[in-house]
Design a protein around this motif. Structure first.
Motif, PDB file in Angstrom:
ATOM      1  N   GLY A  71      38.110  11.901  -5.288  1.00  0.00           N
ATOM      2  CA  GLY A  71      39.354  12.474  -5.780  1.00  0.00           C
ATOM      3  C   GLY A  71      40.622  11.947  -5.149  1.00  0.00           C
ATOM      4  N   ASP A  72      40.515  11.047  -4.178  1.00  0.00           N
ATOM      5  CA  ASP A  72      41.726  10.487  -3.573  1.00  0.00           C
ATOM      6  C   ASP A  72      41.695   8.967  -3.518  1.00  0.00           C
ATOM      7  OD1 ASP A  72      43.756  12.405  -2.934  1.00  0.00           O
ATOM      8  OD2 ASP A  72      42.315  13.335  -1.565  1.00  0.00           O
ATOM      9  N   PRO A 200      37.643  14.593  -8.205  1.00  0.00           N
ATOM     10  CA  PRO A 200      36.500  13.702  -7.987  1.00  0.00           C
ATOM     11  C   PRO A 200      35.763  13.375  -9.281  1.00  0.00           C
ATOM     12  CG  PRO A 200      36.496  15.527  -6.422  1.00  0.00           C
ATOM     13  CD  PRO A 200      37.522  15.849  -7.450  1.00  0.00           C
ATOM     14  N   GLY A 201      35.240  12.158  -9.345  1.00  0.00           N
ATOM     15  CA  GLY A 201      34.376  11.768 -10.449  1.00  0.00           C
ATOM     16  C   GLY A 201      35.055  11.133 -11.631  1.00  0.00           C
ATOM     17  N   GLY A 202      36.370  11.072 -11.652  1.00  0.00           N
ATOM     18  CA  GLY A 202      37.059  10.404 -12.761  1.00  0.00           C
ATOM     19  C   GLY A 202      36.740   8.927 -12.797  1.00  0.00           C
ATOM     20  N   SER A 203      36.644   8.378 -13.998  1.00  0.00           N
ATOM     21  CA  SER A 203      36.307   6.961 -14.109  1.00  0.00           C
ATOM     22  C   SER A 203      37.044   6.313 -15.267  1.00  0.00           C
ATOM     23  CB  SER A 203      34.795   6.772 -14.295  1.00  0.00           C
ATOM     24  OG  SER A 203      34.379   7.243 -15.562  1.00  0.00           O
ATOM     25  N   VAL A 204      37.180   4.992 -15.178  1.00  0.00           N
ATOM     26  CA  VAL A 204      37.685   4.179 -16.285  1.00  0.00           C
ATOM     27  C   VAL A 204      36.741   2.995 -16.450  1.00  0.00           C
ATOM     28  CG1 VAL A 204      40.110   4.822 -16.003  1.00  0.00           C
ATOM     29  CG2 VAL A 204      39.220   2.829 -14.791  1.00  0.00           C
ATOM     30  N   THR A 205      36.560   2.568 -17.694  1.00  0.00           N
ATOM     31  CA  THR A 205      35.763   1.377 -17.967  1.00  0.00           C
ATOM     32  C   THR A 205      36.633   0.365 -18.682  1.00  0.00           C
ATOM     33  OG1 THR A 205      33.730   2.664 -18.162  1.00  0.00           O
ATOM     34  CG2 THR A 205      33.699   0.443 -19.074  1.00  0.00           C
ATOM     35  N   LEU A 206      36.738  -0.816 -18.089  1.00  0.00           N
ATOM     36  CA  LEU A 206      37.491  -1.925 -18.662  1.00  0.00           C
ATOM     37  C   LEU A 206      36.522  -2.961 -19.211  1.00  0.00           C
ATOM     38  CD1 LEU A 206      40.039  -2.440 -15.746  1.00  0.00           C
ATOM     39  CD2 LEU A 206      40.379  -1.092 -17.807  1.00  0.00           C
ATOM     40  N   THR A 232      40.316   7.739  -0.395  1.00  0.00           N
ATOM     41  CA  THR A 232      38.865   7.903  -0.330  1.00  0.00           C
ATOM     42  C   THR A 232      38.181   6.790  -1.109  1.00  0.00           C
ATOM     43  OG1 THR A 232      38.957   9.456  -2.200  1.00  0.00           O
ATOM     44  CG2 THR A 232      38.937  10.401   0.022  1.00  0.00           C
ATOM     45  N   ALA A 233      36.869   6.767  -1.055  1.00  0.00           N
ATOM     46  CA  ALA A 233      36.085   5.639  -1.558  1.00  0.00           C
ATOM     47  C   ALA A 233      36.186   5.460  -3.074  1.00  0.00           C
ATOM     48  CB  ALA A 233      34.629   5.811  -1.152  1.00  0.00           C
ATOM     49  N   LEU A 234      36.086   4.204  -3.481  1.00  0.00           N
ATOM     50  CA  LEU A 234      36.132   3.798  -4.883  1.00  0.00           C
ATOM     51  C   LEU A 234      34.839   3.069  -5.229  1.00  0.00           C
ATOM     52  CD1 LEU A 234      37.886   3.219  -7.532  1.00  0.00           C
ATOM     53  CD2 LEU A 234      38.415   1.027  -6.432  1.00  0.00           C
ATOM     54  N   GLU A 235      34.167   3.513  -6.284  1.00  0.00           N
ATOM     55  CA  GLU A 235      32.952   2.831  -6.741  1.00  0.00           C
ATOM     56  C   GLU A 235      33.307   1.803  -7.818  1.00  0.00           C
ATOM     57  OE1 GLU A 235      28.941   4.864  -7.697  1.00  0.00           O
ATOM     58  OE2 GLU A 235      29.866   4.468  -9.660  1.00  0.00           O
TER      59      GLU A 235
END
Length: 274
Positions: A71-72, A200-206, A232-235
């Protein structure tokens, strides 16, 4: 384990093989423990720590998913045509051509040649920014006491310089960037309102519509009002897919987008690519 000798140091280093930390690239990417169910063969799997960066060259048609794990995260993004880096993401044209300053599903990321570098195919966050760019050494030094890459509060532009150098690019090659997962809105008086994260958990797909070089810096948004350096961490996951084709709803969504796709296809066809 003693590391005072070369033999000891070598043994210690080799003992680390196979170990995992939360933030690291996975090589090969296919070893990622939980690949996305919609993915084909994974080509990039990495968790980017707070205040860190990553980069990769992706083939046309590759899909890239960024996820804000806690979330950050704030993923500041730059894109370049892989074999001709003078064609690069142009945030002003991305906004102007599509009559929209707010990123979301269906938006295209455009170069200054009127061509599509990538398309935004899914978005569960809705908190993004095309207006502010990333943080700078001077500003981070003022706010946090330091902005150098090795500090506890590295600036996005300083990390972009490192990622750029690893791809044959120089500081002069760094245009304004986009930011995912930390939003900004324009008030009626023209000032900016920082809307923060969707959680937390938001995502985007390019989807890469050309071969592209991707640079990502995961640092706090420059408009974040918090006095502490919060990140915070980015996947980051990428997998083989197919480029957008005529008839796809994304291709046909707007006249401006259709023309950008046509510009892209004509250019690639002349090179024997599409």
């Amino acid at each position: 384990m003693a590391t005072a000798t070369t033999y000891g140091a070598r043994a210690h280093a080799r003992a680390q093989e196979g170990s995992h930390t939360e933030a690291m690239p996975v090589v090969p990417a296919s070893a990622w423990p939980a690949p996305p169910c919609e993915a084909g063969h994974l080509v990039w799997a990495e968790t980017v720590a707070a205040g860190n960066y990553t980069h990769k060259v992706l083939a046309r048609g590759t899909e890239l998913r960024l996820t804000d794990l806690r979330g950050d995260a704030c993923a500041h993004l730059l894109l370049y045509a892989a074999d001709r880096p003078w064609e690069r993401l142009n945030v002003a044209d991305t906004v102007k051509v599509q009559w929209n300053a707010y990123l979301g599903e269906g938006q295209l990321l455009l170069s200054d040649q009127g061509r599509v570098l990538a398309s935004l195919v899914t978005d569960t966050s809705g908190r993004h920014d095309t207006l502010c760019g990333t943080s700078t050494l001077v500003r981070n030094t003022q706010r946090y006491g330091d902005g150098t890459p090795q500090s506890a509060s590295p600036a996005g532009r300083e990390l972009f310089k490192l990622a750029a150098a690893k791809n044959g690019l120089e500081p002069r090659d760094l245009p304004p960037s986009l930011s995912f997962f930390q939003g900004v809105e324009v008030r009626d008086d023209g000032s900016l309102d920082f809307t923060g994260s969707a959680g937390p958990g938001g995502s985007v797909t390019l989807r890469a519509e050309q071969d592209v070089t991707v640079l990502i810096a995961n640092v706090p948004h420059p408009a974040d009002p918090r006095t502490e350096y919060v990140s915070t961490a980015l996947e980051v996951l990428a997998w083989r897919a197919a480029a957008t084709a005529p008839g796809d709803p994304l291709w046909e969504a707007t006249p401006e987008g259709r023309r950008a796709f046509l510009n892209t296809t004509e250019f690639l066809a002349a090179r024997g690519i599409a």
